[in-house]
Write an enzyme that holds these catalytic residues in place. Structure first.
Site, PDB file in Angstrom:
ATOM      1  N   TYR A  48       0.852  -1.191   0.000  1.00 57.10           N
ATOM      2  CA  TYR A  48       0.000   0.000   0.000  1.00 57.10           C
ATOM      3  C   TYR A  48       0.886   1.239   0.000  1.00 57.10           C
ATOM      4  O   TYR A  48       1.930   1.269   0.656  1.00 57.10           O
ATOM      5  CB  TYR A  48      -0.909   0.012   1.226  1.00 57.10           C
ATOM      6  CG  TYR A  48      -1.802   1.228   1.305  1.00 57.10           C
ATOM      7  CD1 TYR A  48      -2.846   1.400   0.409  1.00 57.10           C
ATOM      8  CD2 TYR A  48      -1.596   2.208   2.265  1.00 57.10           C
ATOM      9  CE1 TYR A  48      -3.673   2.521   0.469  1.00 57.10           C
ATOM     10  CE2 TYR A  48      -2.415   3.327   2.339  1.00 57.10           C
ATOM     11  CZ  TYR A  48      -3.448   3.471   1.437  1.00 57.10           C
ATOM     12  OH  TYR A  48      -4.262   4.581   1.494  1.00 57.10           O
ATOM     13  N   ASP A  62      -0.552  16.035   5.783  1.00 54.46           N
ATOM     14  CA  ASP A  62      -1.489  15.371   4.868  1.00 54.46           C
ATOM     15  C   ASP A  62      -2.757  16.212   4.726  1.00 54.46           C
ATOM     16  O   ASP A  62      -3.823  15.865   5.232  1.00 54.46           O
ATOM     17  CB  ASP A  62      -1.815  13.980   5.412  1.00 54.46           C
ATOM     18  CG  ASP A  62      -2.721  13.189   4.481  1.00 54.46           C
ATOM     19  OD1 ASP A  62      -2.762  13.513   3.275  1.00 54.46           O
ATOM     20  OD2 ASP A  62      -3.380  12.258   4.971  1.00 54.46           O
ATOM     21  N   ASP A  89      -3.041   5.725  -2.661  1.00 55.90           N
ATOM     22  CA  ASP A  89      -3.996   6.733  -2.213  1.00 55.90           C
ATOM     23  C   ASP A  89      -3.940   7.916  -3.182  1.00 55.90           C
ATOM     24  O   ASP A  89      -2.938   8.605  -3.276  1.00 55.90           O
ATOM     25  CB  ASP A  89      -3.586   7.163  -0.798  1.00 55.90           C
ATOM     26  CG  ASP A  89      -4.436   8.262  -0.215  1.00 55.90           C
ATOM     27  OD1 ASP A  89      -5.349   8.760  -0.899  1.00 55.90           O
ATOM     28  OD2 ASP A  89      -4.176   8.633   0.952  1.00 55.90           O
ATOM     29  N   ASP A  91      -6.020  10.524  -3.051  1.00 57.28           N
ATOM     30  CA  ASP A  91      -6.730  11.647  -2.431  1.00 57.28           C
ATOM     31  C   ASP A  91      -8.099  11.844  -3.083  1.00 57.28           C
ATOM     32  O   ASP A  91      -8.863  10.913  -3.202  1.00 57.28           O
ATOM     33  CB  ASP A  91      -5.878  12.910  -2.485  1.00 57.28           C
ATOM     34  CG  ASP A  91      -4.714  12.874  -1.498  1.00 57.28           C
ATOM     35  OD1 ASP A  91      -4.721  12.004  -0.615  1.00 57.28           O
ATOM     36  OD2 ASP A  91      -3.799  13.695  -1.615  1.00 57.28           O
ATOM     37  N   HIS A 116      -7.395   4.453  -4.740  1.00 52.20           N
ATOM     38  CA  HIS A 116      -8.683   4.829  -4.162  1.00 52.20           C
ATOM     39  C   HIS A 116      -8.829   6.347  -4.184  1.00 52.20           C
ATOM     40  O   HIS A 116      -7.865   7.095  -4.084  1.00 52.20           O
ATOM     41  CB  HIS A 116      -8.889   4.255  -2.754  1.00 52.20           C
ATOM     42  CG  HIS A 116      -7.919   4.698  -1.704  1.00 52.20           C
ATOM     43  ND1 HIS A 116      -7.957   5.945  -1.121  1.00 52.20           N
ATOM     44  CD2 HIS A 116      -6.893   4.041  -1.110  1.00 52.20           C
ATOM     45  CE1 HIS A 116      -7.010   6.038  -0.202  1.00 52.20           C
ATOM     46  NE2 HIS A 116      -6.333   4.898  -0.187  1.00 52.20           N
ATOM     47  N   GLU A 118     -11.316   9.493  -2.598  1.00 54.18           N
ATOM     48  CA  GLU A 118     -12.202   9.749  -1.468  1.00 54.18           C
ATOM     49  C   GLU A 118     -13.234  10.824  -1.779  1.00 54.18           C
ATOM     50  O   GLU A 118     -13.144  11.523  -2.792  1.00 54.18           O
ATOM     51  CB  GLU A 118     -11.379  10.140  -0.245  1.00 54.18           C
ATOM     52  CG  GLU A 118     -10.605  11.422  -0.413  1.00 54.18           C
ATOM     53  CD  GLU A 118      -9.396  11.489   0.500  1.00 54.18           C
ATOM     54  OE1 GLU A 118      -9.213  12.525   1.154  1.00 54.18           O
ATOM     55  OE2 GLU A 118      -8.628  10.506   0.556  1.00 54.18           O
ATOM     56  N   ARG A 161     -13.260   5.517  -1.503  1.00 47.57           N
ATOM     57  CA  ARG A 161     -13.157   5.720  -0.055  1.00 47.57           C
ATOM     58  C   ARG A 161     -14.204   6.746   0.361  1.00 47.57           C
ATOM     59  O   ARG A 161     -14.348   7.788  -0.291  1.00 47.57           O
ATOM     60  CB  ARG A 161     -11.757   6.217   0.306  1.00 47.57           C
ATOM     61  CG  ARG A 161     -11.657   6.725   1.747  1.00 47.57           C
ATOM     62  CD  ARG A 161     -10.262   7.148   2.111  1.00 47.57           C
ATOM     63  NE  ARG A 161     -10.260   8.286   3.013  1.00 47.57           N
ATOM     64  CZ  ARG A 161      -9.174   8.832   3.539  1.00 47.57           C
ATOM     65  NH1 ARG A 161      -7.986   8.347   3.229  1.00 47.57           N
ATOM     66  NH2 ARG A 161      -9.262   9.874   4.350  1.00 47.57           N
ATOM     67  N   GLU A 191     -13.749   4.769   5.783  1.00 42.43           N
ATOM     68  CA  GLU A 191     -12.738   5.318   6.679  1.00 42.43           C
ATOM     69  C   GLU A 191     -13.302   5.573   8.075  1.00 42.43           C
ATOM     70  O   GLU A 191     -14.469   5.914   8.242  1.00 42.43           O
ATOM     71  CB  GLU A 191     -12.182   6.634   6.100  1.00 42.43           C
ATOM     72  CG  GLU A 191     -11.109   7.315   6.940  1.00 42.43           C
ATOM     73  CD  GLU A 191      -9.847   6.483   7.111  1.00 42.43           C
ATOM     74  OE1 GLU A 191      -9.927   5.382   7.692  1.00 42.43           O
ATOM     75  OE2 GLU A 191      -8.775   6.960   6.696  1.00 42.43           O
ATOM     76  N   ASN A 213      -8.842  -0.134   7.343  1.00 42.47           N
ATOM     77  CA  ASN A 213      -7.652   0.675   7.575  1.00 42.47           C
ATOM     78  C   ASN A 213      -7.229   0.558   9.028  1.00 42.47           C
ATOM     79  O   ASN A 213      -7.912   1.069   9.921  1.00 42.47           O
ATOM     80  CB  ASN A 213      -7.948   2.139   7.226  1.00 42.47           C
ATOM     81  CG  ASN A 213      -6.744   3.049   7.441  1.00 42.47           C
ATOM     82  OD1 ASN A 213      -5.625   2.579   7.641  1.00 42.47           O
ATOM     83  ND2 ASN A 213      -6.972   4.350   7.415  1.00 42.47           N
TER      84      ASN A 213
END
Length: 303
Positions: A48, A62, A89, A91, A116, A118, A161, A191, A213
Site C-alpha cells: 500500500y 497530509d 492513495d 486523495d 482509491h 475519497e 473511499r 474510513e 484501515n
C-alpha cells in the site's frame, strides 16, 4: 535484479484473482522502494502507498498539498521494485472529473494495480483528523464514474473511499457505500470505522471487496487480521506503520549519539549490512559485472 519481472498487467490480473479468493489480503504501507522489497520478502500479499506517507516523506502535512506528478512518480518507484501489486492513495483525484480521469491513466502508466479516491472536499485532510467535510453524493459519484470510464485496463482497481462516517454517522456511510458501488466502484474503503460491527454493516451492504484501515493513533481500534477476516473484510492496510517504526528508531538513534557519542549500543536494533545486501540482491548483479559482488560478509560482525 533491477525492477520487478512481472508486468503491471500481470500484477493487476493476479490482484483481481486474489481479491476474488475470499482470503483477507494484507497490504502494509511502503514508505520507499526498499521497504516494498522487504514487504514482499516477508510474504505479504501486496503493498500500500499512503498519501499521508508520501506527504510526510516530503516534510508536508497530509492536507492535500501533494501533486499528481509527485504521487505518480514516487508510486512508480515503489511499484516497479516489487512483484506484488501496489495500490495508492489518490486523495480526491487531484481535481474535477477530467482531472480524475487523467489521474487514473497516469497511475496506470506508473504501474499501479489500483487506487482509491475519497469523497472529501478539496483540500482534503487526514481521515483521522477532526473537522473533515465531504462532498455531496452527486459529486462523489461523478469522481468514481470518471475514474471507471477513463481506465484502459479493466483490471485496474478503482476503489471508493468514503469519509462520511465521521461526519454523518454509520447509516450515511452505508448509504454512500451502496451509491458508490452503483456508480462503478470496484471496492469500498470505509474510513474511520469505530467497531467490528460497523465494518460488518458495510460488508453486508455491498457485494464488492471492502478494505479495513488499521492505522495507529487514529479514531478506530486496532483489530487483528483474524478479527477482520471474521467480519468479511477483503483487504487490510497498515498505511503508516513502517514509517512510524522507522522514524521512531531514527529518533532513538539520534538521541543515542547525543547521549553516548556513539551508536554501538544500537547495533542490535539495526538491519545488518549483509541483510541489506541480500534484500538489494547484490549477488544477481554479478552476472553483468564480477566486480560488483566479489566479497563476503560475516553476519556475526557489526557492519
Amino acid at each position: 535484479m533491477l525492477y520487478s519481472t512481472r508486468t503491471p498487467a500481470a500484477k493487476r490480473e493476479g490482484f483481481r484473482r486474489d481479491l476474488a479468493s475470499g482470503r483477507l489480503l494484507r497490504f502494509p504501507g511502503a514508505f520507499n522502494p526498499l521497504s516494498a522489497r522487504l514487504i514482499e520478502a516477508k510474504g505479504f500479499e501486496g503493498v500500500y502507498i499512503s498519501g499521508a506517507v508520501l506527504s510526510a516523506d516530503l516534510g508536508l502535512p497530509d492536507i492535500g498539498l501533494t501533486t499528481l506528478t509527485e504521487v505518480a512518480g514516487r508510486s512508480q518507484q515503489i511499484a516497479r521494485m516489487t512483484d506484488l501489486p501496489a495500490i495508492v492513495d489518490a486523495d480526491t483525484g487531484f481535481g474535477e472529473p477530467m482531472n480524475v480521469a487523467r489521474t487514473v491513466q497516469t497511475l496506470e502508466d506508473a504501474g499501479l494495480a489500483g487506487m482509491h479516491i475519497e469523497d472529501q472536499v478539496n483540500p482534503k485532510r487526514c481521515g483521522h483528523l477532526d473537522g473533515k467535510q465531504v462532498v455531496d453524493l452527486e459529486t462523489a459519484c461523478k469522481r468514481i464514474r470518471a475514474a471507471v470510464d477513463a481506465r484502459r485496463d479493466p483490471n485496474f482497481l478503482v476503489m471508493a473511499r468514503t469519509d462520511i462516517r465521521a461526519v454523518d454517522g454509520l447509516a450515511a456511510a452505508v448509504d454512500r457505500a451502496k451509491a458508490l458501488v452503483d456508480a462503478g466502484a470496484d471496492a469500498i474503503f470505509p474510513e474511520a470505522m469505530a467497531s467490528l460491527a460497523e465494518f460488518a454493516a458495510i460488508r453486508a451492504a455491498v457485494d464488492v471487496p471492502v478494505l479495513a484501515n488499521m492505522t495507529e493513533f487514529g479514531k478506530g481500534e486496532l483489530f487483528t487480521v483474524r478479527q477482520l477476516a471474521d467480519v468479511g473484510m477483503n483487504l487490510v492496510i497498515f498505511p503508516v506503520s513502517l514509517l512510524r517504526l522507522a522514524m521512531g528508531a531514527a529518533d532513538r538513534g539520534l538521541d543515542a549519539i547525543i547521549e553516548h557519542g556513539s551508536l554501538e549500543s544500537m547495533l542490535p536494533e539495526m538491519q545488518h549490512r549483509s541483510k541489506l545486501y541480500e534484500l538489494l540482491d547484490y549477488e544477481s548483479y554479478n552476472h553483468f559485472d564480477s566486480g560488483v559482488f566479489n566479497f563476503t560478509l560475516n553476519p556475526t560482525l557489526p557492519a
